[in-house]
Design an enzyme around this catalytic site. Structure first.
Site, PDB file in Angstrom:
ATOM      1  N   HIS A 162       0.814  -1.225   0.000  1.00 27.63           N
ATOM      2  CA  HIS A 162       0.000   0.000   0.000  1.00 27.63           C
ATOM      3  C   HIS A 162       0.846   1.275   0.000  1.00 27.63           C
ATOM      4  O   HIS A 162       0.331   2.361  -0.262  1.00 27.63           O
ATOM      5  CB  HIS A 162      -1.028  -0.018   1.153  1.00 27.63           C
ATOM      6  CG  HIS A 162      -0.482   0.348   2.489  1.00 27.63           C
ATOM      7  ND1 HIS A 162      -0.217  -0.588   3.467  1.00 27.63           N
ATOM      8  CD2 HIS A 162      -0.187   1.545   3.037  1.00 27.63           C
ATOM      9  CE1 HIS A 162       0.225   0.033   4.551  1.00 27.63           C
ATOM     10  NE2 HIS A 162       0.246   1.329   4.308  1.00 27.63           N
ATOM     11  N   ASP A 188      -0.597  -7.439   1.420  1.00 25.07           N
ATOM     12  CA  ASP A 188       0.006  -6.105   1.511  1.00 25.07           C
ATOM     13  C   ASP A 188       1.527  -6.237   1.606  1.00 25.07           C
ATOM     14  O   ASP A 188       2.126  -5.960   2.647  1.00 25.07           O
ATOM     15  CB  ASP A 188      -0.586  -5.386   2.743  1.00 25.07           C
ATOM     16  CG  ASP A 188      -0.254  -3.907   2.755  1.00 25.07           C
ATOM     17  OD1 ASP A 188       0.332  -3.422   1.761  1.00 25.07           O
ATOM     18  OD2 ASP A 188      -0.571  -3.245   3.769  1.00 25.07           O
ATOM     19  N   SER A 196       4.231   1.885   8.275  1.00 30.27           N
ATOM     20  CA  SER A 196       3.891   0.831   7.317  1.00 30.27           C
ATOM     21  C   SER A 196       5.080   0.365   6.504  1.00 30.27           C
ATOM     22  O   SER A 196       5.929   1.180   6.119  1.00 30.27           O
ATOM     23  CB  SER A 196       2.862   1.344   6.324  1.00 30.27           C
ATOM     24  OG  SER A 196       1.625   1.320   6.928  1.00 30.27           O
ATOM     25  N   GLY A 197       5.095  -0.917   6.221  1.00 28.10           N
ATOM     26  CA  GLY A 197       6.168  -1.469   5.405  1.00 28.10           C
ATOM     27  C   GLY A 197       7.373  -1.875   6.226  1.00 28.10           C
ATOM     28  O   GLY A 197       8.207  -2.657   5.796  1.00 28.10           O
TER      29      GLY A 197
END
Ligand code: ARG
Length: 432
Positions: free
Chosen positions: A241, A286, A382-383
């Site tokens: 994402h 994701d 995120s990530g």
């Protein structure tokens, strides 16, 4: 510095000419004066030499690469996994052989350590490549120093070598430049030089330099967007994402180091591979992998994490650490210094409980945090990695920060892409 009054003792250091109050007047002939002058100059030179020796001695590191074939050890592909028992025991045997060579010798104090950096196959047997690190006081005498080391090793490998049966005719020795050597010394996954801990993300604390050496920041047009994790010298894993706004690698860069505004290294990116079955805004699959335009050189502060085997299970309730430069609280500000937060792995069944996420957690997801909230990843994390340490102190990537209901709320733990679920996908895209 505070000034002190001259004391009697100080007289001894004042020039002879000015010692008017001296009881014993020393009369020196011209020749005597001359000798004294020479002696004093000599003494000063020796003193300066000694100071220079002790201040610079040990500051220059010298690196050497050696390799040799071991006749009684068959090549085993498990030697390639630095966390395998096979690699660990081989590395120990070689390290103790090298230690024996220098310990108690003239070079005993200069030898720092050795590390098996590669095991290759030579006619079915193990060919071992090792890097040796020395601190040297012999900067101007590097050639002599090198020759001494080489001949001591040669002697040792020809003689008693314990359980390793070495073919001494295969012995090779060469110098190495520091960046190349440090790169090899730091290729092992999941290890770090620093071991300091103490829990100081939402509810987290500042990390230390080198503590999470696999952490990267993914930046779009120089703005931090997401975290990412180094899994080899050319590949990062992150969340799919992160690229919702732009999938163009030219707009993206990865930076490494503790501080966002003062990174140790920045690398451009030439490929972004997003999971085919990721469809925004759904959270399934994701995951993405990102390729660096040129391979990064490992250092003690930039290293890769280990990837778990697909069959590995991170036990519920076990400790894990989440890191990133994301917001310190929901809708809050973001830090410049990397944050760490200790969390616990939460069983999918519990995470799917009515009060928690009520059934939306799939087997490809993993929850971590606390049901009481308080510590969690947040926007901008995120990530990035969720890592867990095994009993040998080696760090494995368990999850990739993906989503959550706000941040650190009770009954709303962080949700991660489950790395074991995607292990084969990562291998198929990166070879790692
Ligand atoms: N999706 C968020 C991001 O893009 C991270 C979400 C993690 N949230 C959480 N509560 N654990 O940075």
């Amino acid at each position: 510095m505070a000034k002190r009054r001259p004391q009697e003792r100080d007289l001894a250091w004042t020039p002879l000419k000015t010692r008017t109050e001296s009881h014993t007047k020393i009369k020196l002939t011209r020749c005597g004066k001359c000798t004294l002058g020479i002696l004093m100059t000599l003494a000063a030179a020796v003193l300066i030499g000694l100071i220079a020796y002790f201040t610079t001695c040990g500051k220059t590191a010298l690196y050497y690469h050696i390799s040799f074939k071991v006749k009684n050890i068959d090549y085993d592909s498990r030697f390639e996994k630095p966390y395998s028992n096979q690699y660990i025991s081989l590395n120990l045997k070689v390290a103790s052989l090298i230690n024996e060579t220098f310990h108690g010798s003239k070079l005993g104090r200069e030898f720092i350590n050795s590390h098996v950096v590669q095991v290759s196959r030579s006619k079915g047997k193990a060919l071992i490549h090792t890097v040796l690190k020395f601190k040297s006081c012999h900067k101007n005498n590097a050639a002599k120093f090198r020759d001494k080391i080489e001949s001591m090793l040669q002697q040792k490998l020809k003689g008693k070598t314990g359980s390793l049966c070495i073919d001494s005719s295969t012995f090779r020795f060469s110098d190495m430049e520091m960046p190349t050597a440090e790169n090899l010394l730091n290729t092992c996954c999941g290890q770090r030089t620093i071991t300091r801990s103490g829990n100081k993300i939402a509810g987290g604390t500042n990390a230390n330099e080198g503590e999470w050496p696999w952490q990267a920041s993914l930046q779009q047009n120089n703005v931090h967007r997401c975290g990412a994790t180094l899994i080899s010298n050319s590949w990062l894993v992150t969340a799919a994402h992160c690229f919702e706004n732009s999938k163009n690698p030219k707009e993206w860069k990865a930076s490494f180091g503790l501080l966002l505004n003062d990174p140790q290294v920045q690398q451009s990116i030439d490929n972004i591979i997003i999971h085919d079955n990721y469809h925004y805004p759904a959270h399934d699959n994701d995951i993405a992998v990102v390729h660096l335009s040129s391979p990064i050189l490992y250092t003690s502060n930039i290293r890769r994490v280990c990837l778990p085997e697909a069959s590995y299970k991170f036990p519920p309730n076990s400790k894990a650490v989440v890191t990133g430069w994301g917001a310190l609280k929901y809708d809050g500000s973001s830090p410049n210094i990397l944050q760490k937060g200790q969390v616990k792995i939460i069983d999918n069944k519990i995470c799917n409980g009515e009060q928690v996420y009520g059934g939306v957690i799939t087997p490809a997801m993993l929850c971590a945090g606390f049901l009481k909230g308080k510590v969690d990843a947040c926007q901008g994390d995120s990530g990035g990695p969720l890592v867990s340490e095994d009993h040998k102190g080696i760090w494995f990537l368990a999850g990739i920060i993906s989503w959550g209901d706000e941040c650190a709320l009770p009954n709303k733990p962080g949700v991660y892409a489950r790395v074991t679920y995607f292990r084969d996908w990562i291998k198929s895209k990166t070879g790692v």
